[in-house]
Structure formats: C-alpha cells, structure tokens
Design a protein around this motif. Structure first.
Motif, PDB file in Angstrom:
ATOM      1  N   ILE A  79       0.887  -1.159   0.000  1.00 49.01           N
ATOM      2  CA  ILE A  79       0.000   0.000   0.000  1.00 49.01           C
ATOM      3  C   ILE A  79       0.924   1.208   0.000  1.00 49.01           C
ATOM      4  CG2 ILE A  79      -1.664   1.340   1.326  1.00 49.01           C
ATOM      5  CD1 ILE A  79      -2.752  -1.292   2.433  1.00 49.01           C
ATOM      6  N   LYS A  80       0.750   2.076  -1.002  1.00 54.01           N
ATOM      7  CA  LYS A  80       1.671   3.201  -1.127  1.00 54.01           C
ATOM      8  C   LYS A  80       0.904   4.453  -1.547  1.00 54.01           C
ATOM      9  CE  LYS A  80       6.260   3.745  -2.954  1.00 54.01           C
ATOM     10  NZ  LYS A  80       7.234   3.235  -3.914  1.00 54.01           N
ATOM     11  N   ARG A  81       1.133   5.541  -0.831  1.00 48.15           N
ATOM     12  CA  ARG A  81       0.588   6.851  -1.189  1.00 48.15           C
ATOM     13  C   ARG A  81       1.714   7.855  -1.044  1.00 48.15           C
ATOM     14  NH1 ARG A  81      -2.735   3.921  -2.579  1.00 48.15           N
ATOM     15  NH2 ARG A  81      -4.963   3.957  -2.278  1.00 48.15           N
ATOM     16  N   ARG A  82       1.930   8.658  -2.094  1.00 47.56           N
ATOM     17  CA  ARG A  82       2.949   9.706  -2.029  1.00 47.56           C
ATOM     18  C   ARG A  82       2.600  10.793  -3.026  1.00 47.56           C
ATOM     19  NH1 ARG A  82       8.283   7.265  -5.012  1.00 47.56           N
ATOM     20  NH2 ARG A  82       7.320   7.182  -7.046  1.00 47.56           N
ATOM     21  N   VAL A 100       3.368  -1.047   4.078  1.00 49.03           N
ATOM     22  CA  VAL A 100       2.577   0.174   3.968  1.00 49.03           C
ATOM     23  C   VAL A 100       3.535   1.345   3.956  1.00 49.03           C
ATOM     24  CG1 VAL A 100       0.878   1.638   5.108  1.00 49.03           C
ATOM     25  CG2 VAL A 100       0.587  -0.843   5.126  1.00 49.03           C
ATOM     26  N   ARG A 101       3.365   2.238   2.996  1.00 52.28           N
ATOM     27  CA  ARG A 101       4.211   3.428   2.893  1.00 52.28           C
ATOM     28  C   ARG A 101       3.306   4.614   2.626  1.00 52.28           C
ATOM     29  NH1 ARG A 101       7.291   7.197   3.233  1.00 52.28           N
ATOM     30  NH2 ARG A 101       9.117   7.604   1.957  1.00 52.28           N
ATOM     31  N   GLY A 123       4.432  -7.313   8.405  1.00 54.29           N
ATOM     32  CA  GLY A 123       5.010  -6.378   7.449  1.00 54.29           C
ATOM     33  C   GLY A 123       5.307  -5.042   8.105  1.00 54.29           C
ATOM     34  N   ARG A 124       6.074  -4.257   7.389  1.00 54.13           N
ATOM     35  CA  ARG A 124       6.489  -2.962   7.921  1.00 54.13           C
ATOM     36  C   ARG A 124       5.578  -1.857   7.439  1.00 54.13           C
ATOM     37  NH1 ARG A 124      12.562  -3.695   6.082  1.00 54.13           N
ATOM     38  NH2 ARG A 124      11.496  -3.123   4.182  1.00 54.13           N
ATOM     39  N   ALA A 125       5.575  -0.786   8.215  1.00 53.53           N
ATOM     40  CA  ALA A 125       4.855   0.420   7.822  1.00 53.53           C
ATOM     41  C   ALA A 125       5.776   1.609   8.040  1.00 53.53           C
ATOM     42  CB  ALA A 125       3.575   0.583   8.633  1.00 53.53           C
TER      43      ALA A 125
END
Length: 183
Positions: A79-82, A100-101, A123-125
């Motif tokens: 999951i990525k939002r930027r 998640v980023r 998982g990492r966030a």
C-alpha cells in the motif's frame, strides 16, 4: 392497573466516551467553540453516566462529516501513497501481509487533525509526516516490535496533528518528519 416499567437509561461505553472527547476536541481545534467551553464540555463528557447526559454535552456541536473517511485495504502486497494526494480527515489502512508506505510530506492536508487508523498483521509500515506536524501515538498498540519515532525538538505551531491508532501484529512502524517543507 399496573404501569409498565420504564426502560433503564443507556449507559455510556468507553468507545462512546472516547468518541465524544474526540468530537469536543475537534470542535475546539476547528474554532467552533472557545477554550472555556471545551473545558466545560470535556468535564461533562468525562462525568456522564448515561447517553442522554453525553448527548447534552455534545449539543450544538457541528455534526461529524462522514464523507471525510477513506479506507485503503490489501490482503497482501504494498500500500503506497505519495506525492500531492488528498489526505482525508480519517484514513483507515488495513493490510494482512505486506508493506505500507504513506508519505504525507507533499500531501494536501485540509484538516487540523488527521486520524490514521492502522490494522496491520505482518510487514512494515513507514509514515513520513510534514516537517511541522505533531504526532500522537497514544492509540497505537504494537505486538512484536516497538515503534520507531523521534519527535522533532522544535515543532512550531501551525502544523497538522497526526493521530495514529490501531493495532500492529508482527512488524515495525517507522515515523519520520520530512526534511524540507514542501514548495
């Protein structure tokens, strides 16, 4: 002739009380009530025993805007939002497996308070917040690893308050402030 017994008053749950506290604080943060009024209403909320008493403490506050909640979910993967994305008032992020980023450094944040609710399995966030943001992690419960976050020494007023809550199973949350202000 006997009268029917009255229904007992509905008691306030912890979730009801927490939601009411948030609503009063948001009304103050958005400029709808004065500081003294906020203090008085918070006292009413914290001492309310029934939902009726709670409702009277919330009377005349603006209704919560339900249209400002978004959910991002994935069973696995990323999951990525930027970039210049619009951050809703409440963002719910759910992932069973994966990373998640969220990068809020150049995002459009229209609310003084943003709630990010994490429901992560493994998982990492990683969350990058604006340079002047104030981060609140009190509502976050981690299972396996501690959260990595170093608050800024000189947080000036005017930045958004980012409240991160929810649960993380096996993984680590890393939060950092953006190095530069957006252009």
């Amino acid at each position: 002739m006997t009268s029917l017994p009255e229904d007992p008053p509905l008691l306030v749950s912890e979730d009801d009380r927490d939601a009411a506290v948030r609503r009063v604080q948001e009304a103050y943060a958005e400029g709808h009530i004065a500081h003294e009024d906020m203090d008085e209403r918070l006292q009413q909320v914290l001492t309310a025993k029934t939902r009726g008493e709670l409702a009277s403490a919330l009377a005349s506050l603006p209704e919560e805007n339900a249209g400002t909640t978004s959910t991002i979910a994935a069973a696995g993967g990323r999951i990525k939002r930027r970039g210049a994305w619009h951050v809703p008032r409440v963002l719910k992020v759910a992932s069973a497996f994966g990373r998640v980023r969220l990068d809020l450094s150049r995002a459009v944040i229209e609310h003084p308070v943003v709630d990010i609710e994490l429901q992560l399995g493994t998982g990492r966030a990683k969350i990058t917040v604006p340079r002047d943001a104030i981060v609140d992690l009190e509502g976050l419960h981690t299972g396996w690893k501690d959260t990595r976050y170093k608050p800024r020494r000189h947080s000036g007023p005017g930045g958004p308050r980012i409240r991160i809550s929810g649960t993380m199973g096996f993984g680590r949350l890393t939060i950092r402030h953006a190095r530069r202000s957006p252009l």
